[in-house]
Design an enzyme around this catalytic site. Structure first.
Site, short mmCIF file in Angstrom:
data_model
loop_
_atom_site.label_atom_id
_atom_site.label_comp_id
_atom_site.label_asym_id
_atom_site.label_seq_id
_atom_site.Cartn_x
_atom_site.Cartn_y
_atom_site.Cartn_z
N CYS B 79 0.88 -1.10 -0.21
CA CYS B 79 -0.04 -0.03 0.24
C CYS B 79 0.93 1.22 -0.04
O CYS B 79 1.43 1.49 -1.15
CB CYS B 79 -1.03 -0.02 1.11
SG CYS B 79 -2.21 1.14 0.90
N HIS B 180 -3.96 -4.84 0.83
CA HIS B 180 -3.23 -5.39 2.16
C HIS B 180 -3.33 -6.73 2.37
O HIS B 180 -4.42 -7.59 2.94
CB HIS B 180 -4.19 -4.61 3.25
CG HIS B 180 -3.57 -3.22 3.28
ND1 HIS B 180 -2.74 -2.83 4.37
CD2 HIS B 180 -4.24 -2.22 2.63
CE1 HIS B 180 -2.90 -1.41 4.52
NE2 HIS B 180 -3.50 -0.97 3.52
N GLU B 182 -2.41 -8.75 4.38
CA GLU B 182 -2.41 -9.16 5.90
C GLU B 182 -3.91 -9.16 6.29
O GLU B 182 -4.32 -9.58 7.40
CB GLU B 182 -1.51 -8.29 6.95
CG GLU B 182 -1.96 -6.97 7.13
CD GLU B 182 -1.41 -5.95 6.11
OE1 GLU B 182 -1.26 -6.21 4.84
OE2 GLU B 182 -1.61 -4.69 6.33
#
Lengths: 252, 202
Positions: B79, B180, B182
């Protein structure tokens, strides 16, 4: 294509999930981290925790809960309720929240929104707006858990928080909340058209059709619901399949 | 076991990315020390904080990051971390690390910005970072700017939101993702696993 999001909301009191309508009676219902994980597995697009007690002790417990939850979750986590300072926001983010929702403090100290967006990035600052119908197409912003009127017009306030740097609006209709009779479509649509920010609609979901309506007619980008998921009336998958069959883009 | 250093340059949720990397078998250190960067097998520039804050905090680590890139140490930008890799950004008219040629531009007016939520990837070419991450995989985005690499071959996957923008880029040992990983369910974890495997075979 960006999909519409389905977001279960967990009300948390002193570190435990409680069920009930957001502004009324409560019964305890388990561990927030466990429930959040279950919703993640069911296909929730995000999870929201609202600290409804928002006492100093409750908030301390919340940091721990957020830390445990963030470890298990594979989707974003937003935390709101009683967030009043940059320090609170920082600790919440460091504990593992991806976004923080500010409500009362944003009204009482709008500069907090600006400062938070500049420091942490606007993508992680959500402003929560609780609004009540006060006239034809006119809604007033309430704070302190929908107990105190502010005199602010909801549409003007939404535009103002956009200027201040909010990254998203979590909009709750006080009139619809807890009724399970459907979202306030007029309010949601008015706010969604007033700003260029994503709007999460909240309050009133009773069935998948209500969610369909708020994402189409109501022009919301995401729908938040609590009761219909907690009480097992529908699963998140039920809702998403219903939306998918009707042409609403969702992540299945 | 590969050792991955997550660069600590902004306030935000670093738990999730650490957890994600650990789950796929990496040893993780969160640091802003040049010595730690040197000792690590790979670097991650995480997607937290603001561009201005990150650039300020990275100013005295540029050397260590450039050295790592020069030594072909695998580097993953996420990002904002992806955007930092480029020459310059429209956001505050700032200069980036210059590890990838090109610029960072704002999503057009008239769209709801930030681009927030689940959107899918269109994989344009094969690359280890997208192994078993097919076109159509949904991943989570939260950003207002996107990268515009000069070298169009650097684009591994794209995503449409208004314009079709690069959502995965790669050049040499450097990879970047606009989403993202994660917080992107199974495809996100797969991306992190791919990165750690790239490190292992580097």
């Amino acid at each position: 294509m960006l999909t519409k999001r389905i977001i279960p909301c967990l009300d948390v009191l002193n570190g435990r999930v409680v069920k009930g309508t957001r502004f009324k009676q409560l019964q305890e219902a388990g561990d927030p981290a466990e429930l959040a994980k279950r919703y993640d597995e069911q296909g929730a697009d995000e999870v929201v925790f609202l600290d409804i007690g928002a006492s100093p002790e409750g908030r301390e417990a919340m940091y721990g809960v957020v830390e445990r939850t963030a470890k298990q979750l594979s989707v974003p986590l937003t935390v709101g309720g009683g967030i009043r300072s940059l320090q609170h926001i920082e600790r919440m983010l460091r504990s593992g929240a991806d976004k923080v929702a500010i409500n009362t403090a944003a009204v009482e100290e709008p500069e907090l929104v600006r400062a938070a967006a500049q420091r942490f990035g606007n993508q992680c600052i959500v402003v929560a707006i609780d609004a009540k119908l006060v006239g034809p197409k006119k809604w007033e912003v309430y704070i302190y858990g929908a107990r105190r009127p502010t005199g602010l017009d909801a549409l003007q306030w939404a535009r103002r928080v956009e200027e201040l740097g909010a990254g998203e609006i979590l909009l709750t209709s006080i009139d619809a909340d807890g009724t399970r009779a459907g979202y306030d479509l007029e309010l949601t649509r008015a706010v969604a058209e007033a700003v260029d920010l994503p709007v999460i609609a909240s309050g009133g979901a009773g069935n998948p059709q209500h969610i369909y309506e708020v994402l189409t007619e109501g022009k919301a980008d995401a729908a938040l619901a609590a009761g219909i998921f907690h009480f097992g009336l529908y699963t998140i998958q039920d809702v998403k399949r219903y939306l998918h069959e009707r042409g609403v883009p969702v992540r299945l | 076991m590969v050792k991955v250093a997550i660069l600590n340059y902004g306030v935000g949720n670093l738990h999730s990315i650490r957890q994600g990397l650990e789950r796929v078998g990496a040893r993780v250190v969160i640091t802003d020390e040049p010595e730690e960067i040197e000792r690590a097998d790979a670097l991650v520039l995480p997607g937290v904080g603001t561009l201005r804050g990150a650039i300020e905090r990275l100013s005295d680590k540029r050397g260590a990051i450039w050295k790592a890139a020069f030594e072909d140490k695998p580097l993953l930008g996420i990002c904002l971390g992806l955007q930092l890799l480029f020459d310059r950004s429209e956001e505050g008219n700032s200069k980036g690390l210059g590890l990838m040629r090109g610029e960072v531009v704002r999503l057009p007016r008239g769209l709801k910005v930030p681009h927030m939520g689940w959107n899918y990837l269109r994989v344009k070419r094969s690359h280890p970072i997208v192994r078993d991450v097919p076109s159509g995989s949904y991943v989570y985005f939260m950003h207002s700017y996107y990268v515009h690499p000069e070298d169009r071959d650097a684009v591994v996957a794209t995503t449409s939101y208004g314009p079709e923008f690069p959502s995965v880029v790669a050049s040499g040992s450097i990879v970047g993702v606009q989403f993202h990983p994660e917080r992107s369910g199974e495809p996100g974890m797969r991306t992190l696993r791919n990165f750690v495997e790239m490190v292992g075979s580097a």
